[in-house]
Write a protein that holds these residues in place. Structure first.
Motif, PDB file in Angstrom:
ATOM      1  N   LEU A  82      14.255 -18.465   1.541  1.00  0.00           N
ATOM      2  CA  LEU A  82      14.702 -17.571   2.586  1.00  0.00           C
ATOM      3  C   LEU A  82      16.185 -16.716   1.682  1.00  0.00           C
ATOM      4  CD1 LEU A  82      15.071 -19.568   5.791  1.00  0.00           C
ATOM      5  CD2 LEU A  82      13.359 -17.608   5.408  1.00  0.00           C
ATOM      6  N   ILE A  83      16.854 -17.615   1.213  1.00  0.00           N
ATOM      7  CA  ILE A  83      17.870 -17.134   0.246  1.00  0.00           C
ATOM      8  C   ILE A  83      17.442 -16.182  -0.645  1.00  0.00           C
ATOM      9  CG2 ILE A  83      19.884 -17.642  -1.197  1.00  0.00           C
ATOM     10  CD1 ILE A  83      20.179 -20.144   0.543  1.00  0.00           C
ATOM     11  N   GLY A  84      16.113 -16.442  -1.012  1.00  0.00           N
ATOM     12  CA  GLY A  84      15.796 -15.604  -2.360  1.00  0.00           C
ATOM     13  C   GLY A  84      15.597 -14.175  -1.880  1.00  0.00           C
ATOM     14  N   PHE A  85      15.763 -13.810  -0.549  1.00  0.00           N
ATOM     15  CA  PHE A  85      15.311 -12.274  -0.331  1.00  0.00           C
ATOM     16  C   PHE A  85      16.825 -12.025  -0.414  1.00  0.00           C
ATOM     17  CE2 PHE A  85      12.091 -14.089   2.626  1.00  0.00           C
ATOM     18  CZ  PHE A  85      11.215 -13.210   2.333  1.00  0.00           C
ATOM     19  N   ILE A  86      17.923 -12.383  -0.427  1.00  0.00           N
ATOM     20  CA  ILE A  86      19.109 -11.808  -1.038  1.00  0.00           C
ATOM     21  C   ILE A  86      19.295 -11.687  -2.618  1.00  0.00           C
ATOM     22  CG2 ILE A  86      21.603 -11.858  -0.781  1.00  0.00           C
ATOM     23  CD1 ILE A  86      21.308 -13.263   1.831  1.00  0.00           C
ATOM     24  N   MET A  87      18.821 -12.814  -2.983  1.00  0.00           N
ATOM     25  CA  MET A  87      19.212 -13.079  -4.505  1.00  0.00           C
ATOM     26  C   MET A  87      18.244 -12.254  -5.563  1.00  0.00           C
ATOM     27  SD  MET A  87      21.347 -15.466  -5.105  1.00  0.00           S
ATOM     28  CE  MET A  87      22.452 -16.528  -4.006  1.00  0.00           C
ATOM     29  N   ARG A  88      17.007 -12.057  -4.979  1.00  0.00           N
ATOM     30  CA  ARG A  88      16.467 -11.242  -5.806  1.00  0.00           C
ATOM     31  C   ARG A  88      16.820  -9.942  -6.096  1.00  0.00           C
ATOM     32  NH1 ARG A  88      10.927 -10.115  -1.766  1.00  0.00           N
ATOM     33  NH2 ARG A  88      11.655  -8.235  -1.016  1.00  0.00           N
ATOM     34  N   ASN A  89      17.711  -9.477  -5.286  1.00  0.00           N
ATOM     35  CA  ASN A  89      18.276  -7.886  -5.579  1.00  0.00           C
ATOM     36  C   ASN A  89      19.444  -8.166  -6.755  1.00  0.00           C
ATOM     37  OD1 ASN A  89      16.734  -6.878  -3.895  1.00  0.00           O
ATOM     38  ND2 ASN A  89      17.961  -7.520  -1.976  1.00  0.00           N
ATOM     39  N   ILE A 129      29.746 -15.302   5.336  1.00  0.00           N
ATOM     40  CA  ILE A 129      29.540 -13.926   6.095  1.00  0.00           C
ATOM     41  C   ILE A 129      29.542 -12.569   5.162  1.00  0.00           C
ATOM     42  CG2 ILE A 129      30.248 -12.568   7.930  1.00  0.00           C
ATOM     43  CD1 ILE A 129      31.186 -15.208   9.288  1.00  0.00           C
ATOM     44  N   VAL A 130      30.475 -12.433   4.476  1.00  0.00           N
ATOM     45  CA  VAL A 130      30.503 -11.261   3.586  1.00  0.00           C
ATOM     46  C   VAL A 130      29.260 -11.279   2.655  1.00  0.00           C
ATOM     47  CG1 VAL A 130      31.893 -10.300   1.722  1.00  0.00           C
ATOM     48  CG2 VAL A 130      33.116 -11.353   3.557  1.00  0.00           C
ATOM     49  N   LEU A 131      29.060 -12.409   2.180  1.00  0.00           N
ATOM     50  CA  LEU A 131      27.761 -12.366   1.310  1.00  0.00           C
ATOM     51  C   LEU A 131      26.404 -11.856   1.828  1.00  0.00           C
ATOM     52  CD1 LEU A 131      28.341 -15.796  -0.858  1.00  0.00           C
ATOM     53  CD2 LEU A 131      28.478 -13.300  -1.807  1.00  0.00           C
ATOM     54  N   VAL A 132      26.316 -12.347   3.187  1.00  0.00           N
ATOM     55  CA  VAL A 132      25.081 -12.001   4.030  1.00  0.00           C
ATOM     56  C   VAL A 132      25.092 -10.390   4.095  1.00  0.00           C
ATOM     57  CG1 VAL A 132      23.799 -12.260   5.753  1.00  0.00           C
ATOM     58  CG2 VAL A 132      24.616 -14.234   4.838  1.00  0.00           C
ATOM     59  N   PHE A 133      26.359  -9.815   4.664  1.00  0.00           N
ATOM     60  CA  PHE A 133      26.400  -8.512   5.027  1.00  0.00           C
ATOM     61  C   PHE A 133      26.964  -7.706   4.090  1.00  0.00           C
ATOM     62  CE2 PHE A 133      26.366 -11.206   9.115  1.00  0.00           C
ATOM     63  CZ  PHE A 133      25.397 -10.410   9.558  1.00  0.00           C
ATOM     64  N   ARG A 134      27.691  -7.836   3.221  1.00  0.00           N
ATOM     65  CA  ARG A 134      28.221  -7.164   2.144  1.00  0.00           C
ATOM     66  C   ARG A 134      28.239  -7.841   0.742  1.00  0.00           C
ATOM     67  NH1 ARG A 134      29.923  -1.917   1.802  1.00  0.00           N
ATOM     68  NH2 ARG A 134      31.711  -2.088   0.053  1.00  0.00           N
ATOM     69  N   PRO A 135      26.890  -8.349   0.173  1.00  0.00           N
ATOM     70  CA  PRO A 135      27.070  -9.420  -1.018  1.00  0.00           C
ATOM     71  C   PRO A 135      28.031  -8.801  -2.073  1.00  0.00           C
ATOM     72  CG  PRO A 135      24.862  -8.810  -0.360  1.00  0.00           C
ATOM     73  CD  PRO A 135      25.754  -7.937   0.392  1.00  0.00           C
ATOM     74  N   GLU A 136      28.138  -7.511  -2.143  1.00  0.00           N
ATOM     75  CA  GLU A 136      29.161  -7.102  -3.416  1.00  0.00           C
ATOM     76  C   GLU A 136      30.316  -7.247  -2.954  1.00  0.00           C
ATOM     77  OE1 GLU A 136      27.184  -5.533  -1.534  1.00  0.00           O
ATOM     78  OE2 GLU A 136      28.013  -3.442  -0.873  1.00  0.00           O
ATOM     79  N   GLY A 137      30.685  -7.666  -1.854  1.00  0.00           N
ATOM     80  CA  GLY A 137      32.271  -7.890  -1.527  1.00  0.00           C
ATOM     81  C   GLY A 137      32.888  -6.680  -0.633  1.00  0.00           C
ATOM     82  N   LEU A 138      33.941  -6.791  -0.246  1.00  0.00           N
ATOM     83  CA  LEU A 138      34.493  -5.698   0.687  1.00  0.00           C
ATOM     84  C   LEU A 138      35.149  -4.762  -0.342  1.00  0.00           C
ATOM     85  CD1 LEU A 138      36.504  -8.059   3.240  1.00  0.00           C
ATOM     86  CD2 LEU A 138      34.154  -7.028   3.621  1.00  0.00           C
ATOM     87  N   ALA A 188      28.929 -19.221  -4.635  1.00  0.00           N
ATOM     88  CA  ALA A 188      29.308 -19.066  -3.173  1.00  0.00           C
ATOM     89  C   ALA A 188      28.336 -19.873  -2.095  1.00  0.00           C
ATOM     90  CB  ALA A 188      29.471 -17.651  -3.079  1.00  0.00           C
ATOM     91  N   ILE A 189      27.290 -19.770  -2.091  1.00  0.00           N
ATOM     92  CA  ILE A 189      26.391 -20.072  -1.152  1.00  0.00           C
ATOM     93  C   ILE A 189      26.644 -22.039  -1.211  1.00  0.00           C
ATOM     94  CG2 ILE A 189      24.043 -20.710  -0.719  1.00  0.00           C
ATOM     95  CD1 ILE A 189      23.714 -17.722  -0.962  1.00  0.00           C
ATOM     96  N   SER A 190      26.501 -22.458  -2.563  1.00  0.00           N
ATOM     97  CA  SER A 190      26.708 -23.866  -2.738  1.00  0.00           C
ATOM     98  C   SER A 190      27.962 -24.485  -2.131  1.00  0.00           C
ATOM     99  CB  SER A 190      26.381 -24.234  -4.094  1.00  0.00           C
ATOM    100  OG  SER A 190      27.639 -23.796  -5.052  1.00  0.00           O
ATOM    101  N   MET A 191      29.153 -23.453  -2.409  1.00  0.00           N
ATOM    102  CA  MET A 191      30.468 -23.755  -1.870  1.00  0.00           C
ATOM    103  C   MET A 191      30.428 -23.905  -0.341  1.00  0.00           C
ATOM    104  SD  MET A 191      31.706 -24.992  -4.286  1.00  0.00           S
ATOM    105  CE  MET A 191      33.356 -25.475  -3.563  1.00  0.00           C
TER     106      MET A 191
END
Lengths: 313, 430, 298
Positions: free
Chosen positions: A98-105, C280-289, A117-120
């Motif tokens: 699931l997280i891979g969908f974000i990570m792959r970019n 939340i920031v990571l999911v919606f704006r992964p590059e940061g605000l 960040a996710i691990s934290m």
């Protein structure tokens, strides 16, 4: 050829280690169990690294695997070693997919850090939740094998060795497939790979998922070998750092490398801790820097040199 | 190929051989005692180092036969002990791995120490698995002997329940008008248990008081408590309970003091004793101070030969009065000597455990009765006092010191602490 | 009302602390593309150096007001010495290597520096309460606050304005921005990029050291204090956007104030909230605000 030699060596080495383990004292068996458990995660990180990706947050998956075992144990009383391993690998693998969908970019340092960040986030949740053991974590009951409770650690040691062997062979095979061979190609030039008709995103997503399954399995095995999990030793960012440390120490050259590197790491840490309880971090850090500077190919490159650098490459 | 394989096999054999050689039993005119304590991290200076000092000082004195009577025989069952100091930092999982190394690789004879409840809780089952004679010196969570029966693991001081029941009783006696209370405790077994016991006891003995619904549980070793102090300042509660220890404790006292927190609220510090000698004038007056039992500043005036020897020798060597951890580690080492003297220096782990189980012995500052947890958990008195700076001598003292007997602040054998408190502390003899 | 004021002040104070530390981290990242894990060590070294000398000077009977001078001096000394040694001794030889490898090198450095602190300063905590005692405390919003803690907000403001001025109003800033945008282009335009790197790294290190030195009087300076900080400042820069000063400011404010609200209203979620914001920031704006534009690498 090269790959066949690797497979043969792995099989023989596993045999020697399994037999040798029966006669070795407990502490050596322990070092091998810890080392080989960790090696599984390193194997996954190696797959990523060959693509040019380094994750500074795989403790997330390592921790998920370990905590899957802990939760199964404390809430449901599951003690079967294979169920535990499966749970760890599956939980981490699903999360990784699931997280891979974000990570792959993401690439480079952004990839490294998004993982941290996710691990934290997981670390923050576990530390603050009493039902997840907060800072204390959980003790893990001894694992059983098909309902049998072994007297010694030896059966678990054999299982870990065999799991390691299987994973190494599988990754070795994967790296030979077309998709697997895309690793270095992606690192060198992504756009060219796209022009060849392959989706870089898909390739990376697959590799990422593989690495998370392996890290989850590693966490599960580590939890079983140690009999204890806690966030500081399983999820914190320093654990991710350790995993990457061992990856660099091992070198990306061969699927055998993670196993050798992990063992060296365990022994190094044990002795550093024994000889200099107040400066063991310094010893580890200095070793790390030395490897980065003088041995970029890791221990494996040293082995290649000593072995006379055969026809491979 | 075969060449490589041969090399690998040879390497493995060599490692195994070295390990086996190390495992050969040594003659028993010497024994090794591993002493784990915090040597790095924020807990080292205020807690781990004094603990280690106490352990070393007592071991040296025993080796030389210099302890006051009745412990003036030389050695541990005649054997000279060497102490292996060990860092307790890095989390429970690392400690489990290290513990296995201690037993299986370094072949130590006894393991005496541990400060963190998290570590003790993780290590108790491992010690049982490896059948290793282990004495926990300081760690506090009652769960260790309440969750399972132990055979090889001992603890030679009272657990968190005693600290907090005694604290509540002391509060009732000295501050009967207290209306509400809040707390700041670390978010792990130690902090959670401490707060639970204190809160439950007050519910029983001061039913008209009210606990705040915003008690603080910051992460252990957080170090900065600005927002927490504001929140507690605004809270209506007039008392603050804390089981902070080590560096966190000192940071909290500093920050709270600068904010006038302890002028407005009663501060109850169950492990505050270590700060008394270290902070000097910077320690606020009027704190309710405990030392996890009859140790450190609370027993400075006890005249027994053992206690005076402990205080004077420690002051001579380290230039400061011994605080709680020094006493607690010294006491655990003393227990090890008693076990070895009874069972002999070449005794097995079983024999050592049998020798220590259920005994009563006179320690430096108090009587220790191994009556709980099937004879594995000590019961001792517990006490509190109120801090005051003695400007004439330039040091902190405690006044209004009051001790409660073990039977008053600890559940009877076989009972779980939480159930015992909730049930109105039946059978308590105060 | 009192509660709201208290939360706001607590939040601002914590934000300011976060900002001073993270500003250094984000500047180094923005210019050099190095996520410097050893930044936590700069913080720790700053705190130790300040605490050590404040204590020493006080023992010698010098006026406590010197403490403020020591704080600034400690930050500069630590930043210049450590920053210079690390950049020239280690990082300089790595610029051609993979960015991620450099992160790992700084992780190794972090481990080494942590233990050198132990060897240099011992395990005993240091107290440097003198500057805090000097400024006394005030009643504000129904509770007592220490003035020293509130000056932190001013220091953060000075750092923020200083960075903005440096970047936008000076020749130096223009050069920096050129290097940030494209290193090769910078070199071909005749900018002395190695010098820019060295100075940037030292500047970032000074800010890290300042964070530690300034907070030192309010805490017990004990081993291990760098580990927590690096994670927090990491959360800040991720939320704000890596390499952006404005981002670090916004990230600090968001995290600092949310954390203050959590501590006051729902203490259980205090630690979690920091990372939840990050998630939340990571999911919606992964590059940061506030992430600076990133040219696509071909």
């Amino acid at each position: 050829m090269f790959n066949d030699r690797t497979a043969k060596f792995l099989l023989l080495a596993a045999l020697v280690i399994c037999v040798g383990g029966a006669f070795a004292p407990n502490w050596i068996v322990n070092q091998f169990m810890f080392g080989f458990s960790r090696a599984l995660a390193i194997l996954g990180l190696m797959v990523l690294w060959r693509t040019g990706l380094v994750s500074f947050g795989h403790a997330f998956y390592f921790g998920l695997g370990a905590y899957a075992v802990a939760i199964l144990d404390s809430k449901l009383g599951v003690s079967d070693v294979f169920l535990r391993l499966l749970a760890g690998a599956v939980v981490a693998g699903v999360a990784g997919f699931l997280i891979g969908f974000i990570m792959r970019n993401y690439r480079d340092i952004f990839f490294a850090m998004l993982n941290t960040a996710i691990s934290m986030v997981l670390f923050g949740i576990v530390v603050k939740t009493e039902s997840l053991g907060s800072t204390d974590g959980f003790a893990i009951s001894a694992s059983t094998i098909f309902g049998l409770a072994p007297e010694t650690k030896y059966p678990l040691f054999v299982i870990i060795t065999l799991v390691g062997l299987t994973a190494a062979l599988a990754v070795n095979f994967y790296l030979k497939t077309t998709f697997g061979k895309l690793t270095t190609a992606i690192r060198d030039n992504e756009i060219r790979v796209e022009y060849l008709g392959f989706s870089v995103a898909h390739a990376i997503h697959l590799k990422y998922t593989i690495s998370t399954i392996l890290a989850g399995g590693a966490g599960a095995l580590m939890a079983m070998s140690l009999g204890q999990v806690d966030p500081e030793s399983m999820i914190n960012w320093t654990v991710s750092g350790e995993l990457v440390f061992v990856t660099i120490l091992s070198g990306p050259g061969n699927v055998i490398a993670p196993f050798i590197g992990s063992l060296v790491f365990e022994v190094l840490r044990t002795y550093a801790f024994e000889l200099a309880p107040q400066a063991w971090q310094l010893i580890m850090g200095a070793t790390f820097l030395t490897i980065i500077f003088f041995l970029p190919g890791g221990i494996w490159s040293l082995i290649e040199k000593l072995g006379g650098k055969k026809n491979e490459k | 190929m075969t060449n490589k394989l041969l090399k690998g096999a040879l390497g493995f054999a060599a490692v195994s051989a070295v390990a086996l050689a190390g495992g050969i039993a040594h003659a028993k005119d010497t024994i090794t005692i591993a002493v784990p304590s915090f040597l790095t991290g924020g807990a080292a200076g205020p807690f781990g180092i004094p603990a280690m000092n106490g352990a070393k000082m007592v071991t040296d004195a025993i080796n030389a036969g210099k302890l006051p009577a009745p412990y003036n025989t030389k050695g541990f069952g005649g054997a000279t002990a060497s102490v292996i100091p060990l860092d307790e930092g890095g989390g429970a999982t690392k400690q489990v791995a290290e513990y296995r190394n201690l037993v299986e690789k370094r072949n130590v004879d006894a393991i005496v120490g541990y400060i963190s409840s998290g570590n003790c809780q993780a290590l108790a089952p491992v010690a049982e698995e490896l059948k290793q004679f282990t004495i926990f010196a300081t760690c506090g969570t009652p769960r260790i002997f309440e969750e399972a029966a132990r055979k090889y693991v001992f603890r030679t001081m009272g657990h968190a329940t005693a600290d907090n029941v005694a604290a509540a009783m002391y509060v009732k006696e000295k501050f009967p008008d207290m209306k509400g209370y809040t707390g700041i405790n670390q978010n792990y077994a130690w902090g959670q248990d401490s707060w639970r016991d204190f809160d439950l006891t007050l519910q029983q003995i001061m039913p008209n008081t009210k606990a705040s619904d915003k008690t603080q549980f910051p992460k252990i070793f957080a170090g900065q408590y600005g927002s927490e102090i504001s929140a507690m300042s605004l809270d209506k509660a007039d008392l603050i309970h804390t089981s902070f220890w080590g560096g966190d404790l000192e940071a909290f006292i500093f920050q709270g003091n600068a904010r006038g927190l302890f002028k407005k609220k009663i501060g109850v510090f169950t492990v505050g004793g270590t700060a008394a000698y270290r902070l000097g004038k910077k320690l606020p007056n009027g704190l309710v101070l405990g030392a996890r039992g009859p140790y450190g500043i609370l027993v400075k005036d006890r005249p027994s030969a053992l206690n005076q020897w402990f205080i004077n020798t420690y002051k001579d060597i380290y230039g400061i009065y011994p605080s709680g951890p020094a006493y607690q580690y010294g006491q655990a080492i003393l227990a090890a000597k008693i076990a070895y003297d009874k069972a002999g220096s070449d005794a097995s782990n079983e024999q050592l455990a049998n020798a220590l189980r259920g005994i009563t012995f006179e320690s430096f500052s108090t009587t220790v009765e191994m009556t709980l947890g099937g004879g594995h958990q000590a019961a001792t008195e517990n006490g509190y006092g109120i801090t005051e700076y003695d400007s004439e001598n330039g040091e902190n003292v405690v006044k209004d010191v009051k001790f409660y007997p073990a039977s008053c602040v600890l559940p009877p054998e076989g009972q779980n602490s939480v159930d015992w408190i909730k049930g109105g502390m039946k059978g308590a003899k105060c | 009302m009192e509660a709201a004021l208290t939360i706001l002040l607590d939040g601002l104070q914590f934000s300011s602390y976060l900002f001073i530390v993270s500003a250094g981290l984000t500047i180094i990242f923005g210019v050099m593309k190095i996520l410097n894990v050893a930044h936590g060590s700069f913080y720790a070294w700053g705190a130790y150096t300040a605490a050590f000398f404040i204590g020493k000077f006080s023992d010698m009977g010098l006026p406590d007001a010197l403490g403020f001078l020591i704080i600034v001096a400690a930050a500069i000394v630590v930043g210049v010495i450590l920053g210079f040694i690390i950049e020239q001794g280690i990082l300089k030889h790595m610029y051609e290597r993979d960015e991620v490898l450099i992160v790992l090198a700084t992780f190794g450095l972090f481990l080494v520096l942590e233990d050198i602190i132990l060897i240099a300063f011992g395990t005993d905590p240091y107290f440097a309460y003198q500057p805090m005692a000097l400024l006394d405390s005030v009643e504000l919003g129904g509770i007592t606050r220490d003035v020293y803690g509130m000056t932190l907000i001013g220091v953060a403001a000075v750092v923020a304005v200083g960075c903005w001025w440096l970047l936008n109003k000076t020749k130096w800033g223009t050069l920096l921005k050129a290097v940030i945008f494209d290193r090769e282009m910078g070199i071909s335009m005749g900018i002395n990029v190695p010098l820019v790197y060295t100075l940037t790294f030292i500047g970032g290190a000074i800010l890290g050291g300042l964070g530690g030195a300034y907070i030192a009087p309010t805490i017990s300076v004990a081993p291990g204090l760098g580990t927590e900080v690096i994670v927090l400042s990491f959360a800040v820069v991720v939320v704000g956007g890596m390499g952006s000063i404005a981002g670090a400011a916004i990230g600090s404010l968001i995290i600092g104030i949310l954390r203050a609200i959590a501590v006051h209203e729902l203490p259980q979620v205090e630690l979690f909230v920091v990372f939840a914001v990050m998630a939340i920031v990571l999911v919606f704006r992964p590059e940061g605000l506030f992430a600076p534009a990133k040219p696509r690498k071909i």
